[in-house]
Design an enzyme around this catalytic site. Sequence first.
Site, mmCIF file in Angstrom:
data_model
loop_
_atom_site.group_PDB
_atom_site.id
_atom_site.type_symbol
_atom_site.label_atom_id
_atom_site.label_comp_id
_atom_site.label_asym_id
_atom_site.label_seq_id
_atom_site.Cartn_x
_atom_site.Cartn_y
_atom_site.Cartn_z
ATOM 1 N N VAL A 65 -26.738 26.690 4.476
ATOM 2 C CA VAL A 65 -26.938 25.829 3.310
ATOM 3 C C VAL A 65 -26.192 24.515 3.498
ATOM 4 C CG1 VAL A 65 -26.524 25.634 0.823
ATOM 5 C CG2 VAL A 65 -27.054 27.860 1.815
ATOM 6 N N CYS A 66 -26.804 23.418 3.080
ATOM 7 C CA CYS A 66 -26.124 22.127 2.969
ATOM 8 C C CYS A 66 -26.685 21.420 1.735
ATOM 9 C CB CYS A 66 -26.283 21.285 4.236
ATOM 10 S SG CYS A 66 -27.944 20.637 4.500
ATOM 11 N N ARG A 67 -26.513 20.130 1.639
ATOM 12 C CA ARG A 67 -26.977 19.403 0.462
ATOM 13 C C ARG A 67 -28.500 19.374 0.374
ATOM 14 N NH1 ARG A 67 -28.647 14.548 0.172
ATOM 15 N NH2 ARG A 67 -28.822 13.439 -1.777
#
Length: 103
Positions: A65-67
């Site tokens: 997960v990231c932005r």
Amino acid sequence: MSNIPEITADELQEALDSNKEFTVIDVREDEEVEQGVIPTANHIPLGHIPEAVGNLDPRKEYIMVCRSGRRSMNASEFLKENGFEQVHNLKGGMLAWNGELVF
């Protein structure tokens, strides 16, 4: 085009709700994580993934997960290149996540 499978925010929420066994890894930077993370997520900033890979079990399932999904896709590809078979990327990243956050 990457060969990393993507999981939607809804699919991730369903997996969390059903207590499916996997590990969420949030690769955002510290200041981004201060805005909240997905429950149970482990925070490993993207730049630390190469040194952290030795502490991860390649037999387990990971959701990165990231932005927005771009950095986590890079992390997913790195894990895949290092023998991790069960790696998924959160499509749209935290921008797509409407579920619970922990701080």
